[in-house]
Design an enzyme around this catalytic site. Structure first.
Site, PDB file in Angstrom:
ATOM      1  N   ARG A  55       2.234  -4.322   1.846  1.00  0.00           N
ATOM      2  CA  ARG A  55       1.748  -2.933   1.537  1.00  0.00           C
ATOM      3  C   ARG A  55       0.635  -3.098   0.624  1.00  0.00           C
ATOM      4  O   ARG A  55      -0.439  -1.956   0.717  1.00  0.00           O
ATOM      5  CB  ARG A  55       3.034  -2.181   0.869  1.00  0.00           C
ATOM      6  N   VAL A  89       3.300   3.858  -5.266  1.00  0.00           N
ATOM      7  CA  VAL A  89       3.029   2.743  -5.996  1.00  0.00           C
ATOM      8  C   VAL A  89       1.388   2.582  -5.401  1.00  0.00           C
ATOM      9  O   VAL A  89       0.617   1.605  -5.777  1.00  0.00           O
ATOM     10  CB  VAL A  89       3.720   1.624  -5.555  1.00  0.00           C
ATOM     11  N   ASP A  90       0.702   3.443  -4.338  1.00  0.00           N
ATOM     12  CA  ASP A  90      -0.471   3.053  -4.007  1.00  0.00           C
ATOM     13  C   ASP A  90      -1.612   3.726  -4.997  1.00  0.00           C
ATOM     14  O   ASP A  90      -1.153   4.247  -6.060  1.00  0.00           O
ATOM     15  CB  ASP A  90      -0.865   3.863  -2.514  1.00  0.00           C
ATOM     16  N   HIS A 105       6.998   4.831 -10.695  1.00  0.00           N
ATOM     17  CA  HIS A 105       7.580   3.632  -9.939  1.00  0.00           C
ATOM     18  C   HIS A 105       6.719   2.583  -9.886  1.00  0.00           C
ATOM     19  O   HIS A 105       6.902   1.621  -8.968  1.00  0.00           O
ATOM     20  CB  HIS A 105       7.976   4.028  -8.491  1.00  0.00           C
ATOM     21  N   CYS A 132       0.289 -17.053 -13.376  1.00  0.00           N
ATOM     22  CA  CYS A 132       0.048 -15.999 -14.325  1.00  0.00           C
ATOM     23  C   CYS A 132      -1.321 -16.128 -15.085  1.00  0.00           C
ATOM     24  O   CYS A 132      -1.464 -17.343 -15.614  1.00  0.00           O
ATOM     25  CB  CYS A 132       1.024 -15.640 -15.363  1.00  0.00           C
TER      26      CYS A 132
END
Ligand code: OAD
Length: 235
Positions: A55, A89-90, A105, A132
């Site tokens: 995605r 979430v885009d 979200h 990270c």
């Protein structure tokens, strides 16, 4: 005049991003609703990373559409009298120029370190477990809200809903809470409520007004109307 706009997957559909509940609703044979949970991530992190990596990669191939741009234009005019709350979430709202966006979200182009709690802007895959950048641990997860987790910035959203004169929901099926309840917060106080959606949704009957059609047609027309008429009257 204060406005809260809530957007869902329908506003990004015409940019080429699939919605959750239209079409066959399956991804590699899985129900996305089952993939998007902390339990799935614990049981099969590769599967969940693959879902979000695909995605995130898809975002590079799409552009904001006329509906995203119209909301950015509305923000230019209303400034802090507009709060844009998205379940998406885009990052198409930001790429269209919106700045006051609450991603309740979470966001695909962000990674969250479960070791040090830092968040980092992220466009690459997470499935190969990169370290990270802050603490070096291979403990990054998608910075999205999964089912069973708490949506972001709820106090700010509730305050805006409490204060607004108009609540508009765009391209959302109205089945996922707490977003599905925003219309109740607003209408309970007598605030004007409007739904702009391709077809009738689960929540349609809770809205005082509805318009049906594709977001790229409905949203620019509504914004133009608001800028031309309502605003002049109420300023
Ligand atoms: P859905 O897929 O549930 O609903 C999309 C809505 O957009 C439907 O009502 C469609 O009729 C409408 N729609 C489709 N194309 C449209 C278009 N071109 N113009 C206008 N409307 C259109 O998506 P959401 O309501 O956003 O949560 O889903 C809510 C949440 O459920 C998501 O944020 C996600 C999902 O599970 C999490 O991942 C936590």
């Amino acid at each position: 005049m204060k406005v809260v706009v809530l957007t869902g997957a329908g506003i990004s559909a015409e940019s080429g991003l699939p919605t959750f509940r239209d079409a066959d609703g399956l991804w590699e044979g899985h129900d996305p609703m089952v993939v998007a949970t902390p339990e799935s991530f614990a049981a099969d992190p590769d599967l969940v990373h693959r879902f979000y990596d695909q995605r995130r990669a898809a975002l590079a191939r799409v552009e904001p559409n006329a509906a995203h741009r119209a909301l950015a234009q509305l923000e230019e005019r209303l400034g802090d009298r507009l709060l844009l709350v998205t379940q998406n979430v885009d990052d198409l709202h930001e790429r269209a120029g919106s700045r006051r966006v609450v991603h309740m979200h979470g966001r695909l182009r962000s990674a969250w370190c479960t070791a040090c709690d830092a968040r980092h802007a992220w466009t690459d895959p997470l499935g190969d477990r990169p370290p990270c950048p802050g603490c070096g641990e291979a403990a990054l997860r998608p910075d999205v809200v999964w089912f069973g987790e708490v949506p972001r910035e709820m106090e700010r959203i509730e305050r805006a809903l409490w204060e607004c004169d108009l609540f508009v929901a765009i391209g959302t099926s109205g089945v996922v809470y707490p977003a599905a309840a925003f219309v109740h917060y607003a209408s309970g106080r007598g605030t004007r409520t409007l739904e702009l959606n391709l077809d009738a949704s689960e929540a349609s009957s809770d809205f005082a007004e509805h318009r049906r059609g594709p977001a790229t047609r409905l949203v620019p027309a509504w914004v133009e109307e608001l800028l031309a008429g309502d605003l002049r009257e109420q300023e």
